[in-house]
Design a protein around this motif. Structure first.
Motif, PDB file in Angstrom:
ATOM      1  N   TYR A 129      48.409  69.095  34.013  1.00 58.95           N
ATOM      2  CA  TYR A 129      47.940  70.480  34.100  1.00 58.95           C
ATOM      3  C   TYR A 129      48.220  71.023  35.494  1.00 58.95           C
ATOM      4  O   TYR A 129      48.044  70.334  36.498  1.00 58.95           O
ATOM      5  CB  TYR A 129      46.442  70.568  33.779  1.00 58.95           C
ATOM      6  CG  TYR A 129      46.171  70.226  32.345  1.00 58.95           C
ATOM      7  CD1 TYR A 129      46.104  71.217  31.370  1.00 58.95           C
ATOM      8  CD2 TYR A 129      46.019  68.902  31.942  1.00 58.95           C
ATOM      9  CE1 TYR A 129      45.883  70.904  30.039  1.00 58.95           C
ATOM     10  CE2 TYR A 129      45.798  68.576  30.613  1.00 58.95           C
ATOM     11  CZ  TYR A 129      45.731  69.577  29.674  1.00 58.95           C
ATOM     12  OH  TYR A 129      45.523  69.256  28.366  1.00 58.95           O
ATOM     13  N   PHE A 130      48.634  72.272  35.525  1.00 56.23           N
ATOM     14  CA  PHE A 130      49.058  73.013  36.715  1.00 56.23           C
ATOM     15  C   PHE A 130      47.985  74.064  36.969  1.00 56.23           C
ATOM     16  O   PHE A 130      47.643  74.822  36.055  1.00 56.23           O
ATOM     17  CB  PHE A 130      50.409  73.614  36.328  1.00 56.23           C
ATOM     18  CG  PHE A 130      51.034  74.656  37.171  1.00 56.23           C
ATOM     19  CD1 PHE A 130      52.164  74.346  37.907  1.00 56.23           C
ATOM     20  CD2 PHE A 130      50.590  75.974  37.158  1.00 56.23           C
ATOM     21  CE1 PHE A 130      52.829  75.331  38.630  1.00 56.23           C
ATOM     22  CE2 PHE A 130      51.234  76.945  37.880  1.00 56.23           C
ATOM     23  CZ  PHE A 130      52.363  76.626  38.626  1.00 56.23           C
TER      24      PHE A 130
ATOM     25  N   LYS B  99      52.409  75.758  28.417  1.00 56.79           N
ATOM     26  CA  LYS B  99      51.524  76.496  27.513  1.00 56.79           C
ATOM     27  C   LYS B  99      50.259  76.810  28.310  1.00 56.79           C
ATOM     28  O   LYS B  99      49.647  75.913  28.890  1.00 56.79           O
ATOM     29  CB  LYS B  99      51.194  75.650  26.285  1.00 56.79           C
ATOM     30  CG  LYS B  99      50.312  76.352  25.286  1.00 56.79           C
ATOM     31  CD  LYS B  99      50.061  75.478  24.071  1.00 56.79           C
ATOM     32  CE  LYS B  99      49.168  76.202  23.095  1.00 56.79           C
ATOM     33  NZ  LYS B  99      48.863  75.395  21.925  1.00 56.79           N
ATOM     34  N   THR B 100      49.865  78.070  28.339  1.00 56.55           N
ATOM     35  CA  THR B 100      48.675  78.454  29.095  1.00 56.55           C
ATOM     36  C   THR B 100      47.442  77.852  28.433  1.00 56.55           C
ATOM     37  O   THR B 100      47.179  78.083  27.256  1.00 56.55           O
ATOM     38  CB  THR B 100      48.553  79.979  29.194  1.00 56.55           C
ATOM     39  OG1 THR B 100      49.737  80.483  29.824  1.00 56.55           O
ATOM     40  CG2 THR B 100      47.323  80.382  29.995  1.00 56.55           C
ATOM     41  N   TYR B 101      46.700  77.063  29.193  1.00 52.98           N
ATOM     42  CA  TYR B 101      45.456  76.461  28.725  1.00 52.98           C
ATOM     43  C   TYR B 101      44.324  77.476  28.890  1.00 52.98           C
ATOM     44  O   TYR B 101      43.507  77.658  27.999  1.00 52.98           O
ATOM     45  CB  TYR B 101      45.175  75.178  29.509  1.00 52.98           C
ATOM     46  CG  TYR B 101      43.879  74.523  29.146  1.00 52.98           C
ATOM     47  CD1 TYR B 101      43.789  73.695  28.029  1.00 52.98           C
ATOM     48  CD2 TYR B 101      42.737  74.727  29.906  1.00 52.98           C
ATOM     49  CE1 TYR B 101      42.600  73.098  27.678  1.00 52.98           C
ATOM     50  CE2 TYR B 101      41.541  74.135  29.561  1.00 52.98           C
ATOM     51  CZ  TYR B 101      41.472  73.322  28.457  1.00 52.98           C
ATOM     52  OH  TYR B 101      40.283  72.735  28.104  1.00 52.98           O
ATOM     53  N   SER B 102      44.280  78.110  30.062  1.00 47.76           N
ATOM     54  CA  SER B 102      43.319  79.185  30.293  1.00 47.76           C
ATOM     55  C   SER B 102      43.890  80.129  31.337  1.00 47.76           C
ATOM     56  O   SER B 102      44.634  79.715  32.210  1.00 47.76           O
ATOM     57  CB  SER B 102      41.958  78.638  30.753  1.00 47.76           C
ATOM     58  OG  SER B 102      42.055  78.081  32.040  1.00 47.76           O
ATOM     59  N   GLY B 103      43.550  81.390  31.203  1.00 49.51           N
ATOM     60  CA  GLY B 103      44.021  82.385  32.147  1.00 49.51           C
ATOM     61  C   GLY B 103      43.093  83.571  32.182  1.00 49.51           C
ATOM     62  O   GLY B 103      42.422  83.867  31.201  1.00 49.51           O
TER      63      GLY B 103
ATOM     64  N   ALA C 208      45.146  80.797  36.603  1.00 48.84           N
ATOM     65  CA  ALA C 208      45.527  80.186  35.332  1.00 48.84           C
ATOM     66  C   ALA C 208      45.594  78.671  35.460  1.00 48.84           C
ATOM     67  O   ALA C 208      45.857  78.124  36.534  1.00 48.84           O
ATOM     68  CB  ALA C 208      46.883  80.712  34.882  1.00 48.84           C
ATOM     69  N   ILE C 209      45.340  78.021  34.335  1.00 51.76           N
ATOM     70  CA  ILE C 209      45.575  76.589  34.182  1.00 51.76           C
ATOM     71  C   ILE C 209      46.614  76.473  33.077  1.00 51.76           C
ATOM     72  O   ILE C 209      46.437  77.031  31.990  1.00 51.76           O
ATOM     73  CB  ILE C 209      44.287  75.832  33.821  1.00 51.76           C
ATOM     74  CG1 ILE C 209      43.248  75.998  34.930  1.00 51.76           C
ATOM     75  CG2 ILE C 209      44.594  74.349  33.573  1.00 51.76           C
ATOM     76  CD1 ILE C 209      41.873  75.472  34.580  1.00 51.76           C
TER      77      ILE C 209
END
Length: 147
Positions: free
Chosen positions: A7-8, A125-129, A136-137
């Motif tokens: 995760y970024f 793929k955006t996990y949360s934003g 964003a994560i």
């Protein structure tokens, strides 16, 4: 072939941001796509989406809004691994990232250390934003061919 999953964490607005704005065009904030906005990043990479999860490295580089028609970022970054069996190795990404698309692909164009002469693909793929904070994560899956 090596497959990685991590995760970024791109933090733009916080006490200690990991991505900061370094340039903009005069018209950037009149553009619906923020065309011309450029940020430098040193984002943590973690094994789980929680920010306090084990860190495996950093995403260091630059991204900029490079599309008039949608929010499409030009991503130029190095994934710098600082923990585990890939410690000291890097992967280089250069590609187009349409952040509002569910699934994005960016090419791996090189690497160092364990990943010398790497080629491959990074999918994001955006996990949360949060559109307000722009934090964003992003979940990454990476497949690399290397020596």
């Amino acid at each position: 072939m090596t497959k990685l999953h991590f995760y970024f964490h791109d933090t733009v607005t916080a006490k200690n941001p990991s991505a900061i704005q370094i340039a903009q065009a005069n018209s950037t904030f009149q553009s619906p796509t923020l065309f011309g906005l450029v940020r430098m990043m040193d984002n943590p990479l973690t094994v789980k989406p929680e920010p306090n999860s084990k860190k495996i490295g950093r995403a260091q580089g630059i991204y900029g809004s490079a599309s008039f028609e949608d929010i499409g970022l030009l991503m130029t970054l190095n994934l710098v691994f600082t923990n585990g069996k890939y410690n000291g190795s890097t992967l280089s990404i250069l590609g187009h990232n349409q952040i509002f698309h569910e699934y994005r692909e960016m090419p791996i164009v090189g690497g160092s250390g364990v990943f010398r002469q790497a080629k491959g693909i990074a999918t994001a793929k955006t996990y949360s934003g949060d559109n307000t904070t722009q934090n964003a994560i992003v979940e990454y899956h990476v497949v690399i061919l290397h020596y």
